[in-house]
Scaffold this motif. Structure first.
Motif, short mmCIF file in Angstrom:
data_model
loop_
_atom_site.label_atom_id
_atom_site.label_comp_id
_atom_site.label_asym_id
_atom_site.label_seq_id
_atom_site.Cartn_x
_atom_site.Cartn_y
_atom_site.Cartn_z
N THR A 4 7.42 -7.76 86.77
CA THR A 4 8.84 -7.22 86.77
C THR A 4 9.05 -6.18 87.89
OG1 THR A 4 8.80 -7.47 84.38
CG2 THR A 4 10.47 -5.96 85.47
N LEU A 5 8.15 -5.06 88.00
CA LEU A 5 8.31 -4.00 88.97
C LEU A 5 8.07 -4.51 90.27
CD1 LEU A 5 8.47 -0.62 89.37
CD2 LEU A 5 6.02 -0.67 89.42
N VAL A 6 7.31 -5.18 90.47
CA VAL A 6 7.01 -5.64 92.11
C VAL A 6 7.86 -6.57 92.47
CG1 VAL A 6 5.27 -6.62 93.53
CG2 VAL A 6 4.39 -5.52 91.75
N PRO A 7 8.34 -7.51 91.77
CA PRO A 7 9.64 -8.52 92.12
C PRO A 7 10.81 -7.85 92.35
CG PRO A 7 8.96 -9.13 90.06
CD PRO A 7 7.90 -8.16 90.68
N ILE A 8 11.28 -6.88 91.53
CA ILE A 8 12.38 -5.95 91.78
C ILE A 8 12.23 -5.37 92.75
CG2 ILE A 8 13.67 -4.31 90.53
CD1 ILE A 8 13.20 -5.40 87.74
N LEU A 9 11.30 -4.31 93.04
CA LEU A 9 11.42 -3.52 93.94
C LEU A 9 11.20 -4.27 95.35
CD1 LEU A 9 8.92 -0.57 93.12
CD2 LEU A 9 11.32 -0.77 93.19
N GLY A 10 10.64 -5.15 95.37
CA GLY A 10 10.56 -6.30 96.61
C GLY A 10 11.90 -6.79 96.92
N VAL A 37 18.91 -15.37 105.86
CA VAL A 37 19.65 -16.48 105.77
C VAL A 37 20.78 -16.59 105.04
CG1 VAL A 37 17.47 -17.49 106.21
CG2 VAL A 37 18.44 -17.37 103.81
N THR A 38 21.16 -15.51 104.13
CA THR A 38 22.28 -15.59 103.18
C THR A 38 22.96 -14.36 102.95
OG1 THR A 38 23.23 -16.23 100.87
CG2 THR A 38 20.83 -15.57 101.11
N ARG A 39 24.38 -14.38 102.79
CA ARG A 39 25.12 -12.99 102.47
C ARG A 39 25.09 -12.82 100.98
NH1 ARG A 39 28.08 -10.81 106.27
NH2 ARG A 39 28.73 -12.01 108.29
N HIS A 40 24.27 -13.63 100.22
CA HIS A 40 24.15 -13.57 98.87
C HIS A 40 22.59 -13.60 98.43
CE1 HIS A 40 28.58 -14.58 98.47
NE2 HIS A 40 28.18 -15.72 98.96
N ALA A 41 21.86 -12.55 99.34
CA ALA A 41 20.45 -12.41 99.16
C ALA A 41 20.14 -11.75 97.75
CB ALA A 41 19.92 -11.54 100.35
N VAL A 42 20.97 -10.81 97.46
CA VAL A 42 20.52 -10.13 96.02
C VAL A 42 20.49 -11.15 94.95
CG1 VAL A 42 21.19 -8.25 94.29
CG2 VAL A 42 21.06 -8.00 96.88
N VAL A 43 21.66 -12.04 94.83
CA VAL A 43 21.84 -12.97 93.86
C VAL A 43 20.93 -14.08 93.85
CG1 VAL A 43 23.62 -14.70 92.70
CG2 VAL A 43 24.47 -12.27 93.75
N ALA A 44 20.64 -14.54 95.09
CA ALA A 44 19.55 -15.52 95.44
C ALA A 44 18.12 -15.06 94.94
CB ALA A 44 19.41 -16.17 96.77
N GLY A 45 18.01 -13.74 95.21
CA GLY A 45 16.72 -13.14 94.85
C GLY A 45 16.55 -13.06 93.52
N LEU A 46 17.53 -12.60 92.91
CA LEU A 46 17.51 -12.19 91.38
C LEU A 46 17.23 -13.74 90.64
CD1 LEU A 46 20.19 -9.62 90.61
CD2 LEU A 46 17.69 -9.58 90.16
N ALA A 47 17.78 -14.65 91.21
CA ALA A 47 17.71 -16.13 90.60
C ALA A 47 16.21 -16.48 90.66
CB ALA A 47 18.83 -16.93 91.16
N TYR A 48 15.65 -16.20 91.99
CA TYR A 48 14.47 -16.56 92.08
C TYR A 48 13.30 -15.85 91.22
CZ TYR A 48 9.73 -16.44 94.58
OH TYR A 48 8.45 -16.92 94.65
N ALA A 49 13.60 -14.38 90.97
CA ALA A 49 12.52 -13.70 90.48
C ALA A 49 12.77 -13.97 88.90
CB ALA A 49 12.94 -12.08 90.70
N LEU A 50 13.87 -14.04 88.37
CA LEU A 50 14.05 -14.31 86.89
C LEU A 50 13.86 -15.79 86.43
CD1 LEU A 50 17.50 -12.13 86.49
CD2 LEU A 50 15.02 -11.38 85.90
N VAL A 51 14.24 -16.75 87.22
CA VAL A 51 14.19 -18.16 86.96
C VAL A 51 12.88 -18.50 87.10
CG1 VAL A 51 14.94 -20.23 86.99
CG2 VAL A 51 16.64 -18.34 86.81
N TRP A 52 12.34 -18.26 88.31
CA TRP A 52 11.26 -19.05 89.09
C TRP A 52 10.11 -18.18 88.43
CZ3 TRP A 52 9.97 -23.69 90.11
CH2 TRP A 52 8.75 -24.07 90.79
#
Length: 238
Positions: free
Chosen positions: A58-64, A153-168
């Motif tokens: 949790t900590l590492v992907p969130i901070l990453g 690559v995207t202006r929605h980097a935080v949303v895409a990153g959260l989806a990756y971290a939480l879902v995948w």
């Protein structure tokens, strides 16, 4: 690295509200560790659960995510990246400099608290504290590269990153057997297992698979981000 780019990146990263988040999350880990130390639960299982699930998972992907996107996505969104791109500086050097800042920042705010949390809960036994710290270091570098790429690559980097971290990473990567081979978290766990005492940790991905994948994903993300940033420069000039 370019010192000027590094200095501006650090100032922009730590001078915003995200700097508070960088302190809050590690502090929460340490508070939980202190509370856990006083509980009657088996300390080995407690250390593995907290360091593996809360820190590495949790900590590492969130901070990453916060750091990796923060070093460049904000500049792209507000247009200030144009001033940096106008400088006679290779675009790949901009990316590698910002990646270096992201990695070091993630290490400071994730790896150091992980080491302290491990020592608080379990001391130096079974080498667990050091093992999870090293797992945090390698996974933190990979996360930084991936989220930096998303910031380009995207202006929605935080949303895409959260989806990756939480879902995948948190859902699919933890519960679907085949997907674990493609999980940064599981690669970090493999490195931790190799450092910890025999039998103290288990990891679904072999070390011989985890290390090459960590290197490949970090290098590939960095190269692709450099190419995309160079393309952004060409588009601006046109």
């Amino acid at each position: 690295m370019n010192r000027t780019v590094a200095r501006l990146t650090v100032r922009g990263l730590l001078g915003r509200r995200r700097g508070v988040l960088l302190l809050v999350v590690p502090a929460l880990l340490l508070v939980i560790s202190v509370i856990a130390r006083g509980s009657g639960v088996d300390k080995h299982d407690l250390a593995v659960n907290i360091l593996g699930t809360l820190s590495l998972g949790t900590l590492v992907p969130i901070l990453g995510l916060v750091v990796g996107t923060g070093v460049i996505a904000t500049e792209i969104d507000d247009g200030s990246i144009v001033y940096l791109l106008a400088k006679p500086l290779p675009r790949w050097k901009i990316i590698t400099t910002k990646l270096a800042v992201a990695i070091v920042t993630t290490w400071v705010f994730a790896a150091v608290p992980t080491l302290l949390a491990g020592l608080i809960i379990y001391g130096t036994r079974d080498n667990l504290a050091v093992a999870f710290t090293l797992g945090t270091l390698v996974s933190g570098a990979a996360y930084s590269a991936v989220f930096l790429l998303l910031g380009v690559v995207t202006r929605h980097a935080v949303v895409a990153g959260l989806a990756y971290a939480l879902v995948w990473e948190s859902l699919v990567g933890n519960f679907v057997s085949g997907a674990k081979t493609l999980s940064v978290q599981q690669w970090g766990l493999s490195v931790a297992k190799a450092v910890a005492a025999d039998g103290s940790l288990t990891a679904p991905v072999a070390l011989g698979v985890a290390i090459p994948l960590l290197i490949v994903i970090t290098v590939a993300a960095t190269v692709f981000a450099s190419v995309k940033l160079a393309g952004m420069t060409l588009a601006s000039e046109e």
